[in-house]
Design a protein around this motif. Structure first.
Motif, PDB file in Angstrom:
ATOM      1  N   ALA A  50       8.486   1.786 -12.438  1.00  0.00           N
ATOM      2  CA  ALA A  50       8.275   0.687 -12.742  1.00  0.00           C
ATOM      3  C   ALA A  50       9.476  -0.263 -12.537  1.00  0.00           C
ATOM      4  CB  ALA A  50       7.645   0.182 -13.403  1.00  0.00           C
ATOM      5  N   ALA A  51      10.639   0.005 -13.733  1.00  0.00           N
ATOM      6  CA  ALA A  51      11.792  -0.963 -13.654  1.00  0.00           C
ATOM      7  C   ALA A  51      12.543  -0.504 -12.840  1.00  0.00           C
ATOM      8  CB  ALA A  51      12.459   0.103 -14.617  1.00  0.00           C
ATOM      9  N   GLU A  52      13.162   0.752 -12.004  1.00  0.00           N
ATOM     10  CA  GLU A  52      13.444   0.882 -10.959  1.00  0.00           C
ATOM     11  C   GLU A  52      13.037  -0.418  -9.511  1.00  0.00           C
ATOM     12  OE1 GLU A  52      13.151   4.726  -9.369  1.00  0.00           O
ATOM     13  OE2 GLU A  52      14.587   5.485 -11.764  1.00  0.00           O
ATOM     14  N   ARG A  53      11.619  -0.265  -9.670  1.00  0.00           N
ATOM     15  CA  ARG A  53      11.034  -1.042  -8.399  1.00  0.00           C
ATOM     16  C   ARG A  53      11.770  -2.717  -9.273  1.00  0.00           C
ATOM     17  NH1 ARG A  53       4.930   0.428  -7.452  1.00  0.00           N
ATOM     18  NH2 ARG A  53       5.384   2.624  -7.508  1.00  0.00           N
ATOM     19  N   ILE A  54      11.425  -3.267 -10.227  1.00  0.00           N
ATOM     20  CA  ILE A  54      11.890  -4.294 -10.023  1.00  0.00           C
ATOM     21  C   ILE A  54      13.164  -4.832 -10.530  1.00  0.00           C
ATOM     22  CG2 ILE A  54      11.997  -5.630 -12.418  1.00  0.00           C
ATOM     23  CD1 ILE A  54       9.578  -5.111 -13.374  1.00  0.00           C
ATOM     24  N   VAL A  55      14.221  -3.482 -10.219  1.00  0.00           N
ATOM     25  CA  VAL A  55      15.602  -3.850 -10.283  1.00  0.00           C
ATOM     26  C   VAL A  55      15.936  -4.101  -8.000  1.00  0.00           C
ATOM     27  CG1 VAL A  55      17.861  -2.833 -10.336  1.00  0.00           C
ATOM     28  CG2 VAL A  55      15.872  -2.553 -12.233  1.00  0.00           C
ATOM     29  N   ARG A  56      15.044  -3.609  -7.929  1.00  0.00           N
ATOM     30  CA  ARG A  56      15.661  -3.635  -6.353  1.00  0.00           C
ATOM     31  C   ARG A  56      14.963  -5.036  -6.076  1.00  0.00           C
ATOM     32  NH1 ARG A  56      13.175   1.785  -5.925  1.00  0.00           N
ATOM     33  NH2 ARG A  56      11.130   1.146  -5.020  1.00  0.00           N
ATOM     34  N   PHE A  57      13.344  -5.133  -6.777  1.00  0.00           N
ATOM     35  CA  PHE A  57      12.965  -6.442  -6.324  1.00  0.00           C
ATOM     36  C   PHE A  57      13.721  -7.973  -6.592  1.00  0.00           C
ATOM     37  CE2 PHE A  57       9.973 -10.431  -8.137  1.00  0.00           C
ATOM     38  CZ  PHE A  57       9.512 -10.631  -6.679  1.00  0.00           C
ATOM     39  N   PRO A  81       0.942  -0.773  -0.237  1.00  0.00           N
ATOM     40  CA  PRO A  81      -0.464   0.032   0.100  1.00  0.00           C
ATOM     41  C   PRO A  81       0.838   1.226  -0.157  1.00  0.00           C
ATOM     42  CG  PRO A  81       0.293  -0.793   1.816  1.00  0.00           C
ATOM     43  CD  PRO A  81       0.749  -1.968   1.162  1.00  0.00           C
ATOM     44  N   ASP A  82       2.493   1.239  -0.044  1.00  0.00           N
ATOM     45  CA  ASP A  82       2.962   2.264   0.625  1.00  0.00           C
ATOM     46  C   ASP A  82       3.747   2.648  -0.659  1.00  0.00           C
ATOM     47  OD1 ASP A  82       2.857   2.698   3.234  1.00  0.00           O
ATOM     48  OD2 ASP A  82       4.475   0.928   3.151  1.00  0.00           O
ATOM     49  N   LEU A  83       3.844   2.251  -2.186  1.00  0.00           N
ATOM     50  CA  LEU A  83       4.034   2.561  -3.700  1.00  0.00           C
ATOM     51  C   LEU A  83       2.454   1.919  -4.419  1.00  0.00           C
ATOM     52  CD1 LEU A  83       6.745  -0.354  -3.957  1.00  0.00           C
ATOM     53  CD2 LEU A  83       6.571   2.152  -3.324  1.00  0.00           C
ATOM     54  N   ARG A  84       2.325   3.478  -5.350  1.00  0.00           N
ATOM     55  CA  ARG A  84       1.050   4.214  -5.976  1.00  0.00           C
ATOM     56  C   ARG A  84       1.018   2.093  -6.984  1.00  0.00           C
ATOM     57  NH1 ARG A  84       2.039   6.994 -11.445  1.00  0.00           N
ATOM     58  NH2 ARG A  84       4.357   6.766 -11.208  1.00  0.00           N
ATOM     59  N   PRO A  85      -0.505   1.364  -7.906  1.00  0.00           N
ATOM     60  CA  PRO A  85      -0.473   0.322  -8.092  1.00  0.00           C
ATOM     61  C   PRO A  85       0.803   0.869  -9.910  1.00  0.00           C
ATOM     62  CG  PRO A  85      -1.742   1.311  -7.772  1.00  0.00           C
ATOM     63  CD  PRO A  85      -1.619   2.538  -7.301  1.00  0.00           C
ATOM     64  N   ILE A  86       1.107  -0.078 -10.499  1.00  0.00           N
ATOM     65  CA  ILE A  86       1.684   0.200 -11.945  1.00  0.00           C
ATOM     66  C   ILE A  86       1.651  -0.807 -12.451  1.00  0.00           C
ATOM     67  CG2 ILE A  86       3.391   0.749 -13.220  1.00  0.00           C
ATOM     68  CD1 ILE A  86       4.784   2.785 -11.355  1.00  0.00           C
ATOM     69  N   GLN A 138       4.805  -7.088  -3.318  1.00  0.00           N
ATOM     70  CA  GLN A 138       6.113  -6.313  -2.439  1.00  0.00           C
ATOM     71  C   GLN A 138       6.270  -4.823  -3.344  1.00  0.00           C
ATOM     72  OE1 GLN A 138       9.515  -8.560  -2.157  1.00  0.00           O
ATOM     73  NE2 GLN A 138       8.428 -10.365  -2.296  1.00  0.00           N
ATOM     74  N   TYR A 139       6.093  -5.004  -4.783  1.00  0.00           N
ATOM     75  CA  TYR A 139       6.277  -3.136  -5.197  1.00  0.00           C
ATOM     76  C   TYR A 139       5.249  -3.171  -6.387  1.00  0.00           C
ATOM     77  CZ  TYR A 139      10.762  -3.538  -3.830  1.00  0.00           C
ATOM     78  OH  TYR A 139      12.343  -3.503  -3.205  1.00  0.00           O
ATOM     79  N   ASN A 140       4.112  -3.775  -6.081  1.00  0.00           N
ATOM     80  CA  ASN A 140       2.672  -2.904  -6.552  1.00  0.00           C
ATOM     81  C   ASN A 140       3.406  -3.293  -7.740  1.00  0.00           C
ATOM     82  OD1 ASN A 140       0.483  -2.773  -6.150  1.00  0.00           O
ATOM     83  ND2 ASN A 140      -0.430  -1.295  -4.882  1.00  0.00           N
ATOM     84  N   VAL A 141       3.625  -3.939  -8.587  1.00  0.00           N
ATOM     85  CA  VAL A 141       3.696  -3.825 -10.181  1.00  0.00           C
ATOM     86  C   VAL A 141       3.067  -4.852 -10.901  1.00  0.00           C
ATOM     87  CG1 VAL A 141       5.244  -3.135 -12.425  1.00  0.00           C
ATOM     88  CG2 VAL A 141       5.894  -2.194  -9.963  1.00  0.00           C
ATOM     89  N   THR A 142       2.976  -4.843 -11.684  1.00  0.00           N
ATOM     90  CA  THR A 142       1.774  -5.873 -12.621  1.00  0.00           C
ATOM     91  C   THR A 142       2.344  -5.964 -13.710  1.00  0.00           C
ATOM     92  OG1 THR A 142      -0.662  -5.881 -11.464  1.00  0.00           O
ATOM     93  CG2 THR A 142      -0.825  -6.970 -13.456  1.00  0.00           C
ATOM     94  N   VAL A 143       3.129  -7.569 -13.788  1.00  0.00           N
ATOM     95  CA  VAL A 143       3.375  -7.933 -15.009  1.00  0.00           C
ATOM     96  C   VAL A 143       2.738  -9.359 -15.603  1.00  0.00           C
ATOM     97  CG1 VAL A 143       5.926  -7.393 -15.131  1.00  0.00           C
ATOM     98  CG2 VAL A 143       5.495  -9.313 -14.103  1.00  0.00           C
ATOM     99  N   LEU A 144       2.922 -10.053 -17.072  1.00  0.00           N
ATOM    100  CA  LEU A 144       1.990 -10.844 -17.194  1.00  0.00           C
ATOM    101  C   LEU A 144       2.762 -12.482 -17.857  1.00  0.00           C
ATOM    102  CD1 LEU A 144      -0.955 -11.759 -18.759  1.00  0.00           C
ATOM    103  CD2 LEU A 144       0.082 -10.815 -20.367  1.00  0.00           C
ATOM    104  N   PRO A 145       2.446 -13.513 -16.524  1.00  0.00           N
ATOM    105  CA  PRO A 145       3.857 -13.958 -16.704  1.00  0.00           C
ATOM    106  C   PRO A 145       3.141 -15.110 -18.020  1.00  0.00           C
ATOM    107  CG  PRO A 145       1.591 -14.506 -15.276  1.00  0.00           C
ATOM    108  CD  PRO A 145       1.523 -13.677 -15.792  1.00  0.00           C
ATOM    109  N   ARG A 202       3.456 -12.762  -8.826  1.00  0.00           N
ATOM    110  CA  ARG A 202       2.731 -12.740  -7.263  1.00  0.00           C
ATOM    111  C   ARG A 202       3.657 -12.331  -6.653  1.00  0.00           C
ATOM    112  NH1 ARG A 202      -1.685 -15.380  -5.067  1.00  0.00           N
ATOM    113  NH2 ARG A 202      -1.423 -15.662  -2.616  1.00  0.00           N
ATOM    114  N   GLU A 203       4.542 -12.330  -6.406  1.00  0.00           N
ATOM    115  CA  GLU A 203       6.064 -11.716  -5.423  1.00  0.00           C
ATOM    116  C   GLU A 203       6.068 -10.006  -5.615  1.00  0.00           C
ATOM    117  OE1 GLU A 203       5.992 -13.061  -2.029  1.00  0.00           O
ATOM    118  OE2 GLU A 203       5.241 -14.565  -3.101  1.00  0.00           O
ATOM    119  N   LEU A 204       5.999  -9.853  -7.504  1.00  0.00           N
ATOM    120  CA  LEU A 204       6.539  -8.681  -7.518  1.00  0.00           C
ATOM    121  C   LEU A 204       4.943  -7.643  -6.910  1.00  0.00           C
ATOM    122  CD1 LEU A 204       7.978  -6.776  -9.507  1.00  0.00           C
ATOM    123  CD2 LEU A 204       6.782  -7.268 -10.840  1.00  0.00           C
ATOM    124  N   LEU A 205       3.848  -8.071  -7.648  1.00  0.00           N
ATOM    125  CA  LEU A 205       2.697  -7.324  -6.540  1.00  0.00           C
ATOM    126  C   LEU A 205       3.063  -7.102  -5.109  1.00  0.00           C
ATOM    127  CD1 LEU A 205       0.061  -6.213  -8.680  1.00  0.00           C
ATOM    128  CD2 LEU A 205      -0.905  -8.501  -7.662  1.00  0.00           C
TER     129      LEU A 205
END
Length: 408
Positions: free
Chosen positions: A395-402, A27-32, A356-363, A351-354
């Motif tokens: 979104a890219a920065e969050r994915i890198v941290r994740f 909840p601390d991150l806006r959804p992307i 922890q970091y509120n970013v949606t990608v498609l499997p 699932r884990e990316l969403l």
């Protein structure tokens, strides 16, 4: 009810909703969302003006299924400018309500389910409309694998002769969804030779043709036919759309072009199907096909986003700049395999990316089918870089941290 409806598979986004059930995004991150390939760039003003101007007179009569001559001519003129390919606006062009609707209905026009083993072949991974068109047309889908080592080129050589013998239609997608791969001329030549030998029709889905990252624009199917001495486009139809080119997915406007005999049969089908385009949409489409400045600017925006985002993600994922389209087709770290019980690596990653970091990608496995014991989308995710640059970068920065946190 039509019993063939029971053969349809859940759409990827339905599966995604199930995957995310019970997940509480950070909840601390806006959804992307990088999950859906829906263009977010601004719609050109001149297109909106043309649509508005046509509303006063464009809704008072039934439109012709074949479309207005002005629209067919605008489409033919664009084909000449873009590909150097002459097409007859009266007999080789037909407006359609977006490429998705047209791809599906074209299959219903071509397929003859009364013939044993009727088959529709297409790349794997794929746009799910291809599979649905096969199943509801009473045909067997045949999934042709893409090869990562060959820039995700489709391995047409892997299709057995007995499958080609019963194939009635193939879908090709160039630039590809989700891989972004573009088919070269020698691959087109191979397909044309197979079509001549076995008699199947080629439907070329080219809706991403105007978003590319190389100096040379992607080769089109009709362009390849002309280069190879096939100006009649025998058994060939191309499909294109304004959705990605002009950022108007809600307009539902595109056209098909190719073999005049196929156009004639498709027009007959569409006359009964109710496939006529609104005159107001036709007027806006004429304006869109006649203007290239907004397309050039649109392509510039995608190039800048991909130039910024791709190197960042390449530090933590198996990903590279595609030939074209607006997707990154990224391999996830091997550590995600078996990380969550009952989930594949790409599902666990998403699932884990969403969470922890509120970013949606498609499997990636949701965009493919297991064939020969292997799902060619497994272990990959599709990222649609359709949002504004700042959002894609975040979104890219969050994915890198994740990814870095997961590797510790």
């Amino acid at each position: 009810m039509n019993p063939l409806l029971s053969r349809l598979q859940p759409y990827p986004f339905e599966r995604l909703r199930r995957l995310f059930a019970g997940v509480t995004p950070n909840p601390d991150l806006r959804p992307i969302s990088l999950g859906i390939g829906e263009p977010k760039h601004a719609t050109p003003q001149m297109l909106k003006d043309a649509l508005a101007a046509a509303l006063d007179t464009g809704l008072t009569g039934y439109p012709a299924t074949a479309g207005e001559p002005a629209l067919r001519q605008a489409c033919a003129a664009w084909m000449q400018r873009r590909y150097g390919v002459p097409v007859d606006a009266a007999t080789q062009v037909l407006p359609v309500n977006g490429s998705r609707e047209a791809l599906f209905s074209f299959a219903q026009t071509v397929l003859d389910a009364s013939k044993p083993g009727a088959t529709l072949a297409f790349p794997n991974p794929f746009y799910q409309i291809y599979e649905g068109a096969a199943l509801l047309g009473g045909a067997q889908p045949f999934y042709v694998p893409s090869v990562p080592a060959r820039n995700f080129a489709v391995d047409w050589d892997s299709v057995p002769d007995e499958v080609w013998a019963r194939t009635q239609l193939i879908f090709v997608c160039s630039p590809g969804n989700p891989t972004g791969a573009v088919m070269p001329l020698d691959e087109w030549q191979k397909l044309f030779e197979l079509s001549d030998r076995h008699g199947f029709v080629i439907a070329s889905d080219e809706c991403y043709s105007e978003i590319y990252f190389r100096d040379e624009p992607p080769l089109g199917g009709l362009e390849a036919a002309v280069k190879l001495g096939r100006p009649d486009f025998k058994n060939l139809m191309m499909f294109t759309s304004l959705s990605k080119r002009s950022n108007v997915p809600g307009l539902r406007s595109g056209f098909v072009a190719g073999d005049a005999a196929l156009i004639k049969s498709f027009l007959l089908y569409r006359t009964y199907h109710g496939g006529a385009m609104s005159p107001a949409v036709q007027a806006a489409s004429v304006a869109a096909w006649g203007d290239e400045e907004h397309v050039i600017d649109n392509r510039r925006q995608y190039r800048e986003k991909f130039a910024a985002v791709t190197p960042m993600l390449a530090e933590v994922l198996d990903v590279a700049l595609p030939d074209a389209a607006f997707y990154l087709w990224a391999g996830v770290p091997a550590s995600f395999e078996g990380k969550v019980a009952g989930l594949s690596a790409d599902e666990a990653f998403a699932r884990e990316l969403l969470a922890q970091y509120n970013v949606t990608v498609l499997p990636g496995s949701y965009l493919a089918r297991a064939s020969g014991g292997t799902n060619p989308g497994a272990g990959r995710v599709r990222m649609a870089l359709v949002a504004e640059p700042a959002e894609c970068l975040e979104a890219a920065e969050r994915i890198v941290r994740f990814c870095r946190e997961q590797s510790r």
